[in-house]
Design a protein around this motif. Structure first.
Motif, PDB file in Angstrom:
ATOM      1  N   TYR A   1      40.540  42.008  38.487  1.00 47.44           N
ATOM      2  CA  TYR A   1      41.769  42.189  38.814  1.00 47.44           C
ATOM      3  C   TYR A   1      42.000  42.399  40.204  1.00 47.44           C
ATOM      4  O   TYR A   1      42.564  42.032  40.838  1.00 47.44           O
ATOM      5  CB  TYR A   1      41.822  42.948  37.213  1.00 47.44           C
ATOM      6  CG  TYR A   1      43.401  43.640  37.296  1.00 47.44           C
ATOM      7  CD1 TYR A   1      44.046  42.952  37.263  1.00 47.44           C
ATOM      8  CD2 TYR A   1      43.580  44.539  38.696  1.00 47.44           C
ATOM      9  CE1 TYR A   1      45.801  43.243  37.353  1.00 47.44           C
ATOM     10  CE2 TYR A   1      44.757  45.210  38.800  1.00 47.44           C
ATOM     11  CZ  TYR A   1      46.257  44.876  38.362  1.00 47.44           C
ATOM     12  OH  TYR A   1      47.617  45.291  38.490  1.00 47.44           O
ATOM     13  N   ARG A   2      41.335  43.401  40.937  1.00 44.25           N
ATOM     14  CA  ARG A   2      41.357  43.721  42.204  1.00 44.25           C
ATOM     15  C   ARG A   2      41.433  42.747  42.949  1.00 44.25           C
ATOM     16  O   ARG A   2      42.029  42.564  44.647  1.00 44.25           O
ATOM     17  CB  ARG A   2      40.760  44.929  42.268  1.00 44.25           C
ATOM     18  CG  ARG A   2      40.702  46.361  41.631  1.00 44.25           C
ATOM     19  CD  ARG A   2      40.283  47.630  41.978  1.00 44.25           C
ATOM     20  NE  ARG A   2      40.604  48.748  40.757  1.00 44.25           N
ATOM     21  CZ  ARG A   2      40.674  48.654  39.456  1.00 44.25           C
ATOM     22  NH1 ARG A   2      40.389  47.878  38.655  1.00 44.25           N
ATOM     23  NH2 ARG A   2      40.965  49.379  38.883  1.00 44.25           N
ATOM     24  N   PHE A   3      40.411  41.720  43.004  1.00 49.05           N
ATOM     25  CA  PHE A   3      40.222  40.675  44.161  1.00 49.05           C
ATOM     26  C   PHE A   3      41.040  40.260  43.315  1.00 49.05           C
ATOM     27  O   PHE A   3      41.581  39.173  44.164  1.00 49.05           O
ATOM     28  CB  PHE A   3      38.468  40.320  44.023  1.00 49.05           C
ATOM     29  CG  PHE A   3      37.816  40.683  44.416  1.00 49.05           C
ATOM     30  CD1 PHE A   3      37.228  40.345  45.949  1.00 49.05           C
ATOM     31  CD2 PHE A   3      37.107  41.463  43.580  1.00 49.05           C
ATOM     32  CE1 PHE A   3      36.266  41.608  46.471  1.00 49.05           C
ATOM     33  CE2 PHE A   3      35.779  42.674  44.669  1.00 49.05           C
ATOM     34  CZ  PHE A   3      35.988  42.298  45.664  1.00 49.05           C
ATOM     35  N   ALA A   4      41.593  39.482  42.255  1.00 47.21           N
ATOM     36  CA  ALA A   4      42.481  38.557  42.287  1.00 47.21           C
ATOM     37  C   ALA A   4      43.498  39.286  42.906  1.00 47.21           C
ATOM     38  O   ALA A   4      45.130  38.406  43.143  1.00 47.21           O
ATOM     39  CB  ALA A   4      42.789  38.249  41.212  1.00 47.21           C
ATOM     40  N   LEU A   5      44.424  40.406  42.619  1.00 48.36           N
ATOM     41  CA  LEU A   5      45.094  41.407  43.079  1.00 48.36           C
ATOM     42  C   LEU A   5      45.458  41.118  44.782  1.00 48.36           C
ATOM     43  O   LEU A   5      47.232  40.584  45.294  1.00 48.36           O
ATOM     44  CB  LEU A   5      45.800  42.336  42.240  1.00 48.36           C
ATOM     45  CG  LEU A   5      46.431  43.556  42.647  1.00 48.36           C
ATOM     46  CD1 LEU A   5      47.735  42.699  42.177  1.00 48.36           C
ATOM     47  CD2 LEU A   5      46.555  44.657  42.613  1.00 48.36           C
TER      48      LEU A   5
ATOM     49  N   ALA B 169      40.119  35.699  31.644  1.00 45.43           N
ATOM     50  CA  ALA B 169      40.269  35.688  32.617  1.00 45.43           C
ATOM     51  C   ALA B 169      42.195  35.480  32.029  1.00 45.43           C
ATOM     52  O   ALA B 169      43.112  35.803  33.537  1.00 45.43           O
ATOM     53  CB  ALA B 169      40.103  34.205  32.858  1.00 45.43           C
ATOM     54  N   GLU B 170      42.557  35.046  31.079  1.00 49.26           N
ATOM     55  CA  GLU B 170      44.085  34.943  30.697  1.00 49.26           C
ATOM     56  C   GLU B 170      44.268  36.392  30.680  1.00 49.26           C
ATOM     57  O   GLU B 170      45.759  36.561  30.632  1.00 49.26           O
ATOM     58  CB  GLU B 170      43.678  34.190  29.278  1.00 49.26           C
ATOM     59  CG  GLU B 170      43.540  32.401  29.540  1.00 49.26           C
ATOM     60  CD  GLU B 170      43.332  32.078  28.324  1.00 49.26           C
ATOM     61  OE1 GLU B 170      44.100  32.302  27.160  1.00 49.26           O
ATOM     62  OE2 GLU B 170      43.081  30.601  28.448  1.00 49.26           O
ATOM     63  N   GLU B 171      44.029  37.721  29.709  1.00 53.44           N
ATOM     64  CA  GLU B 171      44.357  38.602  29.582  1.00 53.44           C
ATOM     65  C   GLU B 171      44.499  39.241  30.803  1.00 53.44           C
ATOM     66  O   GLU B 171      45.348  39.705  30.958  1.00 53.44           O
ATOM     67  CB  GLU B 171      43.013  39.793  28.940  1.00 53.44           C
ATOM     68  CG  GLU B 171      43.021  39.051  27.829  1.00 53.44           C
ATOM     69  CD  GLU B 171      42.190  40.182  27.046  1.00 53.44           C
ATOM     70  OE1 GLU B 171      41.833  39.727  25.704  1.00 53.44           O
ATOM     71  OE2 GLU B 171      41.433  40.643  27.442  1.00 53.44           O
TER      72      GLU B 171
ATOM     73  N   LEU C  17      48.354  40.620  35.380  1.00 58.45           N
ATOM     74  CA  LEU C  17      48.635  39.774  37.345  1.00 58.45           C
ATOM     75  C   LEU C  17      50.184  39.579  36.753  1.00 58.45           C
ATOM     76  O   LEU C  17      51.234  39.995  38.506  1.00 58.45           O
ATOM     77  CB  LEU C  17      47.574  38.985  37.984  1.00 58.45           C
ATOM     78  CG  LEU C  17      46.426  39.816  38.149  1.00 58.45           C
ATOM     79  CD1 LEU C  17      45.231  38.220  38.617  1.00 58.45           C
ATOM     80  CD2 LEU C  17      46.523  40.659  39.417  1.00 58.45           C
ATOM     81  N   GLY C  18      50.708  39.138  36.311  1.00 57.80           N
ATOM     82  CA  GLY C  18      52.525  38.893  36.024  1.00 57.80           C
ATOM     83  C   GLY C  18      52.252  37.448  37.196  1.00 57.80           C
ATOM     84  O   GLY C  18      53.659  37.829  37.861  1.00 57.80           O
TER      85      GLY C  18
ATOM     86  N   ALA D 172      44.738  33.417  41.289  1.00 54.90           N
ATOM     87  CA  ALA D 172      43.762  32.065  40.370  1.00 54.90           C
ATOM     88  C   ALA D 172      43.734  32.818  39.708  1.00 54.90           C
ATOM     89  O   ALA D 172      42.113  33.213  40.206  1.00 54.90           O
ATOM     90  CB  ALA D 172      44.125  30.450  40.340  1.00 54.90           C
ATOM     91  N   VAL D 173      42.733  33.060  38.117  1.00 54.51           N
ATOM     92  CA  VAL D 173      41.408  33.982  37.371  1.00 54.51           C
ATOM     93  C   VAL D 173      41.587  32.635  36.571  1.00 54.51           C
ATOM     94  O   VAL D 173      42.663  32.438  36.136  1.00 54.51           O
ATOM     95  CB  VAL D 173      41.754  35.217  36.795  1.00 54.51           C
ATOM     96  CG1 VAL D 173      40.207  35.341  36.003  1.00 54.51           C
ATOM     97  CG2 VAL D 173      43.149  35.784  37.823  1.00 54.51           C
TER      98      VAL D 173
END
Length: 105
Positions: free
Chosen positions: A29-33, A52-54, A59-60, A65-66
């Protein structure tokens, strides 16, 4: 640590092996954010995809991308690999990982 004029974008694709656990979810989450493309890894690729979808939903639409994959699949396509499994899981992962096997040759 990122130094000088480098940014999180310079990291490339980040794989979080063991990304479906508490630690892994937080790292992913933090790296994607921060804008990184993140691949969540798990022994069970379907579970990684659900996680990943969750994370993407949380992230909204903000950040990188995850996606989800098997641990080996995530690690194989990554520029940076984070091992987010409990300490007692490290030897098991190293024995089962084709990435580590190739590194030893």
């Amino acid at each position: 640590m990122i130094r000088g004029d480098r940014t999180m974008d310079d990291l490339g694709r980040v794989a979080v092996v063991g990304g479906t656990g508490t630690r892994g979810r937080g790292l992913a989450y933090r790296f994607a954010l921060a804008g990184c493309a993140v691949e969540v890894g798990s022994w069970d690729a379907a579970r990684a995809q659900v996680t990943a979808e969750e994370i993407a939903e949380r992230l909204g639409g903000v950040g990188g991308a995850v996606t989800g994959a098997s641990n080996a699949g995530a690690a194989a396509g990554a520029d940076v690999v984070l091992l987010a499994v409990p300490g007692d899981g490290h030897p098991l992962w190293c024995r089962r990982s084709p990435m580590v096997s190739r590194a030893r040759s």
